[in-house]
Design a protein around this motif. Sequence first.
Motif, PDB file in Angstrom:
ATOM      1  N   PHE A   4      -8.416  27.055 -67.285  1.00 37.63           N
ATOM      2  CA  PHE A   4      -9.267  25.912 -67.581  1.00 37.63           C
ATOM      3  C   PHE A   4      -9.218  24.930 -66.426  1.00 37.63           C
ATOM      4  CE2 PHE A   4      -5.140  24.965 -69.430  1.00 37.63           C
ATOM      5  CZ  PHE A   4      -4.892  23.664 -69.037  1.00 37.63           C
ATOM      6  N   GLU A   5     -10.208  24.055 -66.402  1.00 34.80           N
ATOM      7  CA  GLU A   5     -10.289  22.998 -65.391  1.00 34.80           C
ATOM      8  C   GLU A   5     -10.347  21.664 -66.097  1.00 34.80           C
ATOM      9  OE1 GLU A   5     -13.290  23.557 -62.407  1.00 34.80           O
ATOM     10  OE2 GLU A   5     -12.875  25.698 -62.281  1.00 34.80           O
ATOM     11  N   ILE A   6      -9.761  20.671 -65.473  1.00 37.00           N
ATOM     12  CA  ILE A   6      -9.776  19.318 -66.001  1.00 37.00           C
ATOM     13  C   ILE A   6      -9.965  18.356 -64.826  1.00 37.00           C
ATOM     14  CG2 ILE A   6      -7.260  19.215 -65.943  1.00 37.00           C
ATOM     15  CD1 ILE A   6      -7.346  17.317 -68.330  1.00 37.00           C
ATOM     16  N   THR A   7     -10.773  17.340 -65.040  1.00 39.35           N
ATOM     17  CA  THR A   7     -10.973  16.302 -64.027  1.00 39.35           C
ATOM     18  C   THR A   7     -10.506  14.992 -64.630  1.00 39.35           C
ATOM     19  OG1 THR A   7     -12.854  17.487 -63.089  1.00 39.35           O
ATOM     20  CG2 THR A   7     -12.660  15.153 -62.548  1.00 39.35           C
ATOM     21  N   LEU A   8      -9.600  14.324 -63.925  1.00 38.78           N
ATOM     22  CA  LEU A   8      -9.000  13.091 -64.432  1.00 38.78           C
ATOM     23  C   LEU A   8      -9.306  11.921 -63.505  1.00 38.78           C
ATOM     24  CD1 LEU A   8      -5.525  14.644 -65.206  1.00 38.78           C
ATOM     25  CD2 LEU A   8      -7.235  13.956 -66.890  1.00 38.78           C
ATOM     26  N   PRO A   9      -9.516  10.738 -64.072  1.00 36.11           N
ATOM     27  CA  PRO A   9      -9.647   9.559 -63.211  1.00 36.11           C
ATOM     28  C   PRO A   9      -8.300   9.285 -62.550  1.00 36.11           C
ATOM     29  CG  PRO A   9      -9.572   8.909 -65.522  1.00 36.11           C
ATOM     30  CD  PRO A   9      -9.588  10.415 -65.488  1.00 36.11           C
ATOM     31  N   ALA A  10      -8.338   8.877 -61.281  1.00 35.32           N
ATOM     32  CA  ALA A  10      -7.092   8.605 -60.555  1.00 35.32           C
ATOM     33  C   ALA A  10      -7.362   7.591 -59.461  1.00 35.32           C
ATOM     34  CB  ALA A  10      -6.536   9.895 -59.959  1.00 35.32           C
ATOM     35  N   GLN A  11      -6.339   6.831 -59.146  1.00 38.03           N
ATOM     36  CA  GLN A  11      -6.436   5.873 -58.054  1.00 38.03           C
ATOM     37  C   GLN A  11      -6.495   6.621 -56.730  1.00 38.03           C
ATOM     38  OE1 GLN A  11      -6.703   2.486 -58.260  1.00 38.03           O
ATOM     39  NE2 GLN A  11      -6.903   2.882 -60.444  1.00 38.03           N
ATOM     40  N   PRO A  12      -7.395   6.221 -55.820  1.00 36.43           N
ATOM     41  CA  PRO A  12      -7.426   6.882 -54.519  1.00 36.43           C
ATOM     42  C   PRO A  12      -6.154   6.596 -53.729  1.00 36.43           C
ATOM     43  CG  PRO A  12      -9.218   5.262 -54.741  1.00 36.43           C
ATOM     44  CD  PRO A  12      -8.395   5.197 -55.974  1.00 36.43           C
ATOM     45  N   ALA A  13      -5.739   7.561 -52.968  1.00 34.47           N
ATOM     46  CA  ALA A  13      -4.548   7.406 -52.132  1.00 34.47           C
ATOM     47  C   ALA A  13      -4.967   7.028 -50.722  1.00 34.47           C
ATOM     48  CB  ALA A  13      -3.737   8.692 -52.110  1.00 34.47           C
ATOM     49  N   GLY A  14      -4.160   6.217 -50.090  1.00 28.51           N
ATOM     50  CA  GLY A  14      -4.467   5.810 -48.737  1.00 28.51           C
ATOM     51  C   GLY A  14      -3.835   6.697 -47.683  1.00 28.51           C
ATOM     52  N   ALA A  15      -2.883   7.537 -48.101  1.00 26.56           N
ATOM     53  CA  ALA A  15      -2.165   8.367 -47.130  1.00 26.56           C
ATOM     54  C   ALA A  15      -3.040   9.514 -46.641  1.00 26.56           C
ATOM     55  CB  ALA A  15      -0.900   8.930 -47.774  1.00 26.56           C
ATOM     56  N   ALA A  16      -2.702   9.995 -45.448  1.00 30.00           N
ATOM     57  CA  ALA A  16      -3.410  11.154 -44.904  1.00 30.00           C
ATOM     58  C   ALA A  16      -3.192  12.350 -45.817  1.00 30.00           C
ATOM     59  CB  ALA A  16      -2.898  11.462 -43.497  1.00 30.00           C
ATOM     60  N   ARG A  17      -4.213  13.148 -45.982  1.00 32.65           N
ATOM     61  CA  ARG A  17      -4.145  14.315 -46.864  1.00 32.65           C
ATOM     62  C   ARG A  17      -4.065  15.584 -46.041  1.00 32.65           C
ATOM     63  NH1 ARG A  17      -3.541  12.283 -51.540  1.00 32.65           N
ATOM     64  NH2 ARG A  17      -5.013  10.810 -52.312  1.00 32.65           N
ATOM     65  N   GLN A  18      -3.235  16.483 -46.483  1.00 34.01           N
ATOM     66  CA  GLN A  18      -3.176  17.814 -45.904  1.00 34.01           C
ATOM     67  C   GLN A  18      -2.904  18.788 -47.046  1.00 34.01           C
ATOM     68  OE1 GLN A  18      -0.045  17.745 -43.059  1.00 34.01           O
ATOM     69  NE2 GLN A  18       1.568  17.465 -44.551  1.00 34.01           N
ATOM     70  N   SER A  19      -3.238  20.028 -46.834  1.00 30.90           N
ATOM     71  CA  SER A  19      -2.964  21.036 -47.859  1.00 30.90           C
ATOM     72  C   SER A  19      -1.461  21.203 -48.026  1.00 30.90           C
ATOM     73  CB  SER A  19      -3.586  22.372 -47.466  1.00 30.90           C
ATOM     74  OG  SER A  19      -4.982  22.260 -47.443  1.00 30.90           O
ATOM     75  N   ALA A  20      -1.049  21.487 -49.254  1.00 28.72           N
ATOM     76  CA  ALA A  20       0.369  21.706 -49.526  1.00 28.72           C
ATOM     77  C   ALA A  20       0.503  22.766 -50.609  1.00 28.72           C
ATOM     78  CB  ALA A  20       1.035  20.411 -49.984  1.00 28.72           C
ATOM     79  N   LEU A  21       1.519  23.601 -50.476  1.00 28.20           N
ATOM     80  CA  LEU A  21       1.829  24.635 -51.462  1.00 28.20           C
ATOM     81  C   LEU A  21       3.308  24.530 -51.787  1.00 28.20           C
ATOM     82  CD1 LEU A  21       1.016  27.243 -53.030  1.00 28.20           C
ATOM     83  CD2 LEU A  21       1.743  28.507 -50.999  1.00 28.20           C
ATOM     84  N   SER A  93       4.835  16.736 -58.414  1.00 25.01           N
ATOM     85  CA  SER A  93       5.359  15.645 -57.579  1.00 25.01           C
ATOM     86  C   SER A  93       5.761  16.141 -56.201  1.00 25.01           C
ATOM     87  CB  SER A  93       6.556  14.980 -58.273  1.00 25.01           C
ATOM     88  OG  SER A  93       6.138  14.308 -59.435  1.00 25.01           O
ATOM     89  N   GLN A  94       6.385  17.313 -56.130  1.00 24.01           N
ATOM     90  CA  GLN A  94       6.773  17.880 -54.833  1.00 24.01           C
ATOM     91  C   GLN A  94       5.546  18.174 -53.976  1.00 24.01           C
ATOM     92  OE1 GLN A  94       9.003  21.243 -56.314  1.00 24.01           O
ATOM     93  NE2 GLN A  94      10.963  20.285 -55.769  1.00 24.01           N
ATOM     94  N   ALA A  95       4.530  18.783 -54.556  1.00 26.27           N
ATOM     95  CA  ALA A  95       3.314  19.102 -53.802  1.00 26.27           C
ATOM     96  C   ALA A  95       2.593  17.833 -53.364  1.00 26.27           C
ATOM     97  CB  ALA A  95       2.391  19.983 -54.639  1.00 26.27           C
ATOM     98  N   PHE A  96       2.572  16.818 -54.232  1.00 26.19           N
ATOM     99  CA  PHE A  96       1.949  15.544 -53.881  1.00 26.19           C
ATOM    100  C   PHE A  96       2.649  14.925 -52.677  1.00 26.19           C
ATOM    101  CE2 PHE A  96       1.688  10.935 -54.170  1.00 26.19           C
ATOM    102  CZ  PHE A  96       0.309  10.747 -54.176  1.00 26.19           C
ATOM    103  N   GLU A  97       3.976  14.910 -52.715  1.00 32.22           N
ATOM    104  CA  GLU A  97       4.745  14.339 -51.599  1.00 32.22           C
ATOM    105  C   GLU A  97       4.480  15.127 -50.311  1.00 32.22           C
ATOM    106  OE1 GLU A  97       9.333  13.291 -50.312  1.00 32.22           O
ATOM    107  OE2 GLU A  97       8.876  13.733 -52.409  1.00 32.22           O
ATOM    108  N   ASP A  98       4.448  16.456 -50.382  1.00 30.91           N
ATOM    109  CA  ASP A  98       4.164  17.267 -49.203  1.00 30.91           C
ATOM    110  C   ASP A  98       2.757  17.011 -48.659  1.00 30.91           C
ATOM    111  OD1 ASP A  98       6.666  18.403 -49.388  1.00 30.91           O
ATOM    112  OD2 ASP A  98       5.963  20.334 -50.171  1.00 30.91           O
ATOM    113  N   SER A  99       1.811  16.787 -49.565  1.00 26.94           N
ATOM    114  CA  SER A  99       0.411  16.600 -49.171  1.00 26.94           C
ATOM    115  C   SER A  99       0.158  15.230 -48.545  1.00 26.94           C
ATOM    116  CB  SER A  99      -0.504  16.763 -50.397  1.00 26.94           C
ATOM    117  OG  SER A  99      -1.821  16.423 -50.100  1.00 26.94           O
ATOM    118  N   THR A 100       0.798  14.207 -49.088  1.00 23.35           N
ATOM    119  CA  THR A 100       0.490  12.840 -48.656  1.00 23.35           C
ATOM    120  C   THR A 100       1.567  12.210 -47.786  1.00 23.35           C
ATOM    121  OG1 THR A 100       1.499  11.862 -50.618  1.00 23.35           O
ATOM    122  CG2 THR A 100      -0.849  12.446 -50.761  1.00 23.35           C
TER     123      THR A 100
END
Length: 104
Positions: A4-21, A93-100
């Motif tokens: 399934f897919e879900i789209t959630l409202p979220a605050q935009p992040a100011g940090a640079a984005r990169q792919s993370a696994l 949380s780990q993937a978010f930290e790696d990405s941003t």
Amino acid sequence: MERFEITLPAQPAGAARQSALTGVVSSGNLEVLIEAGQNPAECAIEVNTSAHGFRDIWEAVLSDFAERHPAGGLRIAINDAGATPAVVSLRLSQAFEDSTGEAV
């Protein structure tokens, strides 16, 4: 498999984005892939899980993540092999930290 897919409202992040696994698809674990998404005010999440009938729990865990982190502008793919909600939250949380680069 349940998907399934879900789209959630979220605050935009100011940090640079990169792919993370992070994580691995194995018994009781999951992998999380984060990429740049389209809308800076939303977090789009795709879940592929071997555990059927737990969408309500998934939505609660994912909503909590989107409320705690500025995840706007992210596209997240989750491949699950029966992880508990605590493991899901940890891997997100780990993937978010790696990405941003933002500490969680």
